[in-house]
Write an enzyme that holds these catalytic residues in place. Structure first.
Site, PDB file in Angstrom:
ATOM      1  N   GLY A  76       8.347 -49.768   8.899  1.00 50.35           N
ATOM      2  CA  GLY A  76       8.701 -49.408   7.525  1.00 50.35           C
ATOM      3  C   GLY A  76       9.576 -50.525   7.000  1.00 50.35           C
ATOM      4  O   GLY A  76      10.707 -50.680   7.452  1.00 50.35           O
ATOM      5  N   HIS A  77       9.040 -51.367   6.139  1.00 44.41           N
ATOM      6  CA  HIS A  77       9.769 -52.533   5.648  1.00 44.41           C
ATOM      7  C   HIS A  77      10.140 -52.308   4.182  1.00 44.41           C
ATOM      8  O   HIS A  77       9.261 -52.193   3.332  1.00 44.41           O
ATOM      9  CB  HIS A  77       8.915 -53.804   5.821  1.00 44.41           C
ATOM     10  CG  HIS A  77       8.669 -54.145   7.256  1.00 44.41           C
ATOM     11  ND1 HIS A  77       7.961 -55.248   7.669  1.00 44.41           N
ATOM     12  CD2 HIS A  77       9.065 -53.526   8.409  1.00 44.41           C
ATOM     13  CE1 HIS A  77       7.924 -55.286   8.994  1.00 44.41           C
ATOM     14  NE2 HIS A  77       8.578 -54.249   9.464  1.00 44.41           N
ATOM     15  N   GLY A  93      23.450 -57.006   0.592  1.00 42.09           N
ATOM     16  CA  GLY A  93      22.984 -55.799  -0.099  1.00 42.09           C
ATOM     17  C   GLY A  93      21.474 -55.730  -0.015  1.00 42.09           C
ATOM     18  O   GLY A  93      20.819 -56.711   0.366  1.00 42.09           O
ATOM     19  N   THR A 147      10.359 -44.988   7.902  1.00 45.71           N
ATOM     20  CA  THR A 147       9.042 -44.414   8.194  1.00 45.71           C
ATOM     21  C   THR A 147       9.133 -42.919   8.473  1.00 45.71           C
ATOM     22  O   THR A 147       8.334 -42.135   7.983  1.00 45.71           O
ATOM     23  CB  THR A 147       8.414 -45.137   9.413  1.00 45.71           C
ATOM     24  OG1 THR A 147       8.225 -46.499   9.041  1.00 45.71           O
ATOM     25  CG2 THR A 147       7.069 -44.544   9.811  1.00 45.71           C
ATOM     26  N   GLN A 154       8.951 -54.159  14.075  1.00 48.08           N
ATOM     27  CA  GLN A 154       9.846 -53.690  15.140  1.00 48.08           C
ATOM     28  C   GLN A 154      10.870 -54.796  15.468  1.00 48.08           C
ATOM     29  O   GLN A 154      11.209 -55.563  14.588  1.00 48.08           O
ATOM     30  CB  GLN A 154       9.054 -53.267  16.395  1.00 48.08           C
ATOM     31  CG  GLN A 154       8.262 -51.983  16.197  1.00 48.08           C
ATOM     32  CD  GLN A 154       6.947 -52.177  15.460  1.00 48.08           C
ATOM     33  OE1 GLN A 154       6.135 -52.984  15.854  1.00 48.08           O
ATOM     34  NE2 GLN A 154       6.716 -51.427  14.398  1.00 48.08           N
ATOM     35  N   GLY A 171      14.590 -53.104  15.724  1.00 47.04           N
ATOM     36  CA  GLY A 171      13.865 -52.866  14.477  1.00 47.04           C
ATOM     37  C   GLY A 171      14.792 -52.540  13.326  1.00 47.04           C
ATOM     38  O   GLY A 171      16.007 -52.381  13.497  1.00 47.04           O
ATOM     39  N   ASP A 172      14.221 -52.495  12.126  1.00 45.63           N
ATOM     40  CA  ASP A 172      14.945 -52.140  10.890  1.00 45.63           C
ATOM     41  C   ASP A 172      16.091 -53.082  10.572  1.00 45.63           C
ATOM     42  O   ASP A 172      17.088 -52.691   9.969  1.00 45.63           O
ATOM     43  CB  ASP A 172      15.484 -50.690  10.972  1.00 45.63           C
ATOM     44  CG  ASP A 172      14.372 -49.690  11.209  1.00 45.63           C
ATOM     45  OD1 ASP A 172      13.243 -49.955  10.759  1.00 45.63           O
ATOM     46  OD2 ASP A 172      14.631 -48.647  11.832  1.00 45.63           O
ATOM     47  N   LYS A 207      13.810 -56.958   7.804  1.00 37.71           N
ATOM     48  CA  LYS A 207      12.742 -57.973   7.760  1.00 37.71           C
ATOM     49  C   LYS A 207      12.017 -57.975   6.410  1.00 37.71           C
ATOM     50  O   LYS A 207      11.740 -59.032   5.844  1.00 37.71           O
ATOM     51  CB  LYS A 207      11.727 -57.713   8.899  1.00 37.71           C
ATOM     52  CG  LYS A 207      12.344 -57.794  10.287  1.00 37.71           C
ATOM     53  CD  LYS A 207      11.373 -57.408  11.374  1.00 37.71           C
ATOM     54  CE  LYS A 207      11.008 -55.946  11.384  1.00 37.71           C
ATOM     55  NZ  LYS A 207      12.085 -55.010  11.770  1.00 37.71           N
ATOM     56  N   GLY A 208      11.697 -56.760   5.924  1.00 41.54           N
ATOM     57  CA  GLY A 208      10.963 -56.664   4.652  1.00 41.54           C
ATOM     58  C   GLY A 208      11.706 -57.349   3.525  1.00 41.54           C
ATOM     59  O   GLY A 208      11.132 -58.120   2.761  1.00 41.54           O
TER      60      GLY A 208
HETATM   61  P1  GDP Z   1      12.840 -53.652   8.330  1.00 38.41           P
HETATM   62  O1  GDP Z   1      12.030 -52.624   9.045  1.00 38.41           O
HETATM   63  O2  GDP Z   1      13.385 -54.694   9.234  1.00 38.41           O
HETATM   64  O3  GDP Z   1      12.134 -54.255   7.135  1.00 38.41           O
HETATM   65  O4  GDP Z   1      14.119 -52.868   7.753  1.00 38.41           O
HETATM   66  P2  GDP Z   1      14.113 -51.437   7.027  1.00 38.41           P
HETATM   67  O5  GDP Z   1      13.574 -51.597   5.655  1.00 38.41           O
HETATM   68  O6  GDP Z   1      13.497 -50.402   7.892  1.00 38.41           O
HETATM   69  O7  GDP Z   1      15.649 -51.103   7.034  1.00 38.41           O
HETATM   70  C1  GDP Z   1      16.586 -51.940   6.439  1.00 38.41           C
HETATM   71  C2  GDP Z   1      17.346 -51.114   5.385  1.00 38.41           C
HETATM   72  O8  GDP Z   1      18.497 -51.815   4.985  1.00 38.41           O
HETATM   73  C3  GDP Z   1      16.542 -50.894   4.113  1.00 38.41           C
HETATM   74  O9  GDP Z   1      16.928 -49.684   3.538  1.00 38.41           O
HETATM   75  C4  GDP Z   1      16.965 -52.065   3.239  1.00 38.41           C
HETATM   76  O10 GDP Z   1      16.822 -51.797   1.859  1.00 38.41           O
HETATM   77  C5  GDP Z   1      18.409 -52.182   3.609  1.00 38.41           C
HETATM   78  N1  GDP Z   1      18.976 -53.527   3.559  1.00 38.41           N
HETATM   79  C6  GDP Z   1      18.420 -54.721   3.843  1.00 38.41           C
HETATM   80  N2  GDP Z   1      19.340 -55.713   3.782  1.00 38.41           N
HETATM   81  C7  GDP Z   1      20.507 -55.114   3.452  1.00 38.41           C
HETATM   82  C8  GDP Z   1      21.835 -55.603   3.263  1.00 38.41           C
HETATM   83  O11 GDP Z   1      22.127 -56.776   3.410  1.00 38.41           O
HETATM   84  N3  GDP Z   1      22.779 -54.678   2.942  1.00 38.41           N
HETATM   85  C9  GDP Z   1      22.520 -53.344   2.791  1.00 38.41           C
HETATM   86  N4  GDP Z   1      23.503 -52.524   2.485  1.00 38.41           N
HETATM   87  N5  GDP Z   1      21.273 -52.863   2.969  1.00 38.41           N
HETATM   88  C10 GDP Z   1      20.291 -53.735   3.303  1.00 38.41           C
HETATM   89  P1  IMO Z   2      10.212 -51.774  11.755  1.00 38.69           P
HETATM   90  O1  IMO Z   2       9.096 -52.772  11.649  1.00 38.69           O
HETATM   91  C1  IMO Z   2      12.610 -49.150  14.283  1.00 38.69           C
HETATM   92  C2  IMO Z   2      10.584 -47.234  17.645  1.00 38.69           C
HETATM   93  C3  IMO Z   2      10.373 -45.727  17.588  1.00 38.69           C
HETATM   94  C4  IMO Z   2      10.367 -45.400  19.067  1.00 38.69           C
HETATM   95  C5  IMO Z   2       9.669 -46.598  19.682  1.00 38.69           C
HETATM   96  C6  IMO Z   2       8.170 -46.395  19.920  1.00 38.69           C
HETATM   97  O2  IMO Z   2      10.415 -50.952  10.544  1.00 38.69           O
HETATM   98  O3  IMO Z   2      11.462 -52.450  12.231  1.00 38.69           O
HETATM   99  P2  IMO Z   2       6.016 -46.173  18.395  1.00 38.69           P
HETATM  100  O4  IMO Z   2       5.757 -45.411  17.133  1.00 38.69           O
HETATM  101  O5  IMO Z   2       5.818 -47.643  18.263  1.00 38.69           O
HETATM  102  O6  IMO Z   2       5.284 -45.587  19.559  1.00 38.69           O
HETATM  103  O7  IMO Z   2       7.572 -45.937  18.720  1.00 38.69           O
HETATM  104  O8  IMO Z   2       9.857 -47.671  18.784  1.00 38.69           O
HETATM  105  N1  IMO Z   2      10.044 -47.973  16.474  1.00 38.69           N
HETATM  106  C7  IMO Z   2      10.809 -48.522  15.521  1.00 38.69           C
HETATM  107  N2  IMO Z   2      12.150 -48.477  15.340  1.00 38.69           N
HETATM  108  N3  IMO Z   2      11.834 -49.878  13.440  1.00 38.69           N
HETATM  109  C8  IMO Z   2      10.493 -49.939  13.621  1.00 38.69           C
HETATM  110  O9  IMO Z   2       9.703 -50.739  12.882  1.00 38.69           O
HETATM  111  C9  IMO Z   2       9.917 -49.206  14.677  1.00 38.69           C
HETATM  112  N4  IMO Z   2       8.650 -49.032  15.119  1.00 38.69           N
HETATM  113  C10 IMO Z   2       8.750 -48.274  16.227  1.00 38.69           C
HETATM  114  O10 IMO Z   2      11.415 -45.093  16.894  1.00 38.69           O
HETATM  115  O11 IMO Z   2      11.688 -45.373  19.540  1.00 38.69           O
HETATM  116 MG    MG Z   3      11.949 -50.539   9.272  1.00 36.26          MG
END
Ligand code: GDP
Ligand code: IMO
Ligand code: MG
Length: 422
Positions: free
Chosen positions: A40-41, A413, A298, A222, A12-13, A16-17
């Site tokens: 959290g996107h 970035g 998140t 995720q 995850g993270d 994607k957003g």
């Molecule tokens: P998601 O859950 O897959 O949408 O990702 P998140 O938003 O939870 O986490 C990605 C984090 O990295 C966010 O704070 C974005 O703003 C940041 N981000 C995304 N792409 C880049 C990148 O290429 N470089 C940097 N430095 N940050 C990025």
């Molecule tokens: P995005 O879409 C990162 C992780 C939690 C925990 C496990 C189970 O932003 O990439 P849950 O709340 O689903 O019961 O948690 O999965 N987890 C994530 N980690 N990004 C996420 O979503 C996540 N959604 C759940 O931290 O380890």
């Molecule tokens: Mg996220």
């Protein structure tokens, strides 16, 4: 037109957003197919930074239908707050947002159960976001759940009470204090709020788009290593985060899946508990965490950081049928003199394997690394592959050769504009 799927290949993270928002103008429809407010996107554009939890990341682009699909679990309270947070953007939500009537609801008591289950697990807790995800999916599978469409029918409150009394019976078995009444007024207020939106049979909306020339992007939440079947079980989420999840979570037939965009960070992160073979516990890990601002969108929790894990990446590519890779956060690695990549695992019996073992337990799986030179260059202003440092090009080529899949986007970035097409 076929449905393209965009999903995370790690824990995850991955970003994607950001990429969904970047690609959205090419699509008529953006649809979330699983997960819920655990996601959290983050999107950054024109000086705004916005985190979406349940609303698809196409919402800031004009003339796009954003769909919350049947595979999602929706918390009406979080939904109301999210919509209120969008007010300043003057988005035409009547025209741009649709919610499947088959989407499962997250009740306040689901969140209590989530917390009670976690507490009872002690040191083996999953590290859940405590948003009620697991208990809501549990009710769906047990055929007890309440769905968005149910709020339109008479007797909703009675059905709600029946389900909550089941939850309260379960809670009696846990040493867990709670105040459910306090959460109920905001819940019913949010249910009234939800009634005003486009509540639809979204499988028809999607399939009509497939029949016509409309383009659809399915947005995963995720990542593949958190998938309920193929992730690092039991340290996973409670849905299928993979391409197949887009079929069941939207009502799309497998032959109607088009491109599969697999997103990965140039390194790895994980938030919550569970195994992470390439995790770094040293100054390098801390430096990546700081430079990458690796704190959960998140829950605000610090994300664990480590090197890129090729066996895990290849596994995710295999189970998803990834056709294009997008590499995120390449800029974060600019601080390092050298970069390691895990190419295989050494198991406790001495076997070396490139396959994911049944369990990824730390004592059984030791990563084997290859070291590549770093680029030590600020790439946040680069907009063309021609201007990328040679060492970064080599890093990209190395991953492309190892996986057999082209890296089509390199993100340098967080901003929408910091995106380089390869
Ligand atoms: P998601 O859950 O897959 O949408 O990702 P998140 O938003 O939870 O986490 C990605 C984090 O990295 C966010 O704070 C974005 O703003 C940041 N981000 C995304 N792409 C880049 C990148 O290429 N470089 C940097 N430095 N940050 C990025
Ligand atoms: P995005 O879409 C990162 C992780 C939690 C925990 C496990 C189970 O932003 O990439 P849950 O709340 O689903 O019961 O948690 O999965 N987890 C994530 N980690 N990004 C996420 O979503 C996540 N959604 C759940 O931290 O380890
Ligand atoms: Mg996220």
């Amino acid at each position: 037109m076929k449905v393209d799927v965009l999903l995370g290949l790690q824990w995850g993270d991955e970003g994607k957003g950001k990429v969904v928002d970047y690609l959205a103008p090419k699509y008529n429809v953006v649809a979330r197919f699983q997960g819920g407010p655990n996601a959290g996107h983050t999107l950054e554009f024109d000086g705004h930074k916005h985190v979406l939890h349940q609303i698809p990341s196409g919402i800031f682009r004009e003339n796009i239908k954003n769909i919350i699909g049947n595979g999602v679990v929706l918390d009406p309270v979080v939904f109301k707050k999210e919509i209120e947070g969008l007010a300043k953007f003057e988005i035409n939500l009547k025209a741009n947002l649709f919610i499947s009537k088959k989407t499962q609801l997250i009740l306040p008591s689901h969140k209590l159960l989530d917390a009670a289950y976690e507490q009872s697990k002690g040191k083996n807790k999953i590290g859940s976001t405590l948003k009620g995800i697991g208990p809501s999916y549990q009710d769906k599978i047990a055929r007890n759940g309440l769905r968005v469409g149910d709020i339109l029918a008479p007797g909703f409150e009675e059905r709600y009470r029946n389900l909550v009394s089941k939850h309260e019976n379960t809670l009696k078995h846990y040493e867990f204090e709670y105040d459910l009444a306090a959460a109920e007024a905001p819940f019913f207020e949010a249910i009234e709020f939800l009634r005003e939106f486009n509540l639809v049979n979204s499988e028809y909306l999607i399939n009509k788009s497939i029949q016509s020339s409309d383009t659809v992007l399915a947005e995963g939440a995720q990542g593949s290593l958190l998938d309920i079947d193929f992730g690092s079980y039991p340290y996973v989420t409670s849905s299928n985060t993979m391409t197949a999840g887009a079929c069941t979570g939207l009502g799309v037939a497998p032959q109607n899946i088009g491109e599969v965009f697999g997103i990965f960070k140039a390194y790895c992160t994980r938030v919550g508990g569970g195994p992470f073979p390439t995790e770094l516990f040293d100054a390098t890990g801390e430096a990546i965490q700081k430079e990458g601002n690796e704190f959960g969108a998140t829950t605000g929790r610090a994300r664990r950081c480590g090197w890129l894990d090729l066996p895990a990446l290849k596994y995710a590519i295999m189970i998803n049928g990834v056709t294009q890779l997008f590499m995120m956060k390449a800029d974060v690695l600019s601080i390092l003199d050298e970069i390691k990549i895990c190419t295989a695992y050494k198991l406790s019996d001495g076997t070396i394997t490139e396959e994911m073992p049944f369990q990824l337990l730390d004592e059984e799986v030791k990563p084997i690394y290859e070291t590549l030179p770093g680029w030590k260059d600020d790439i946040t202003g680069v907009r063309s592959m021609d201007d990328m440092p040679a060492a970064l090009e080599s890093y990209i080529k190395y991953i492309e050769e190892a996986t057999g899949v082209p890296i089509k986007i390199v993100s340098v970035g967080p901003d929408r504009t910091q995106t380089v097409i390869n």
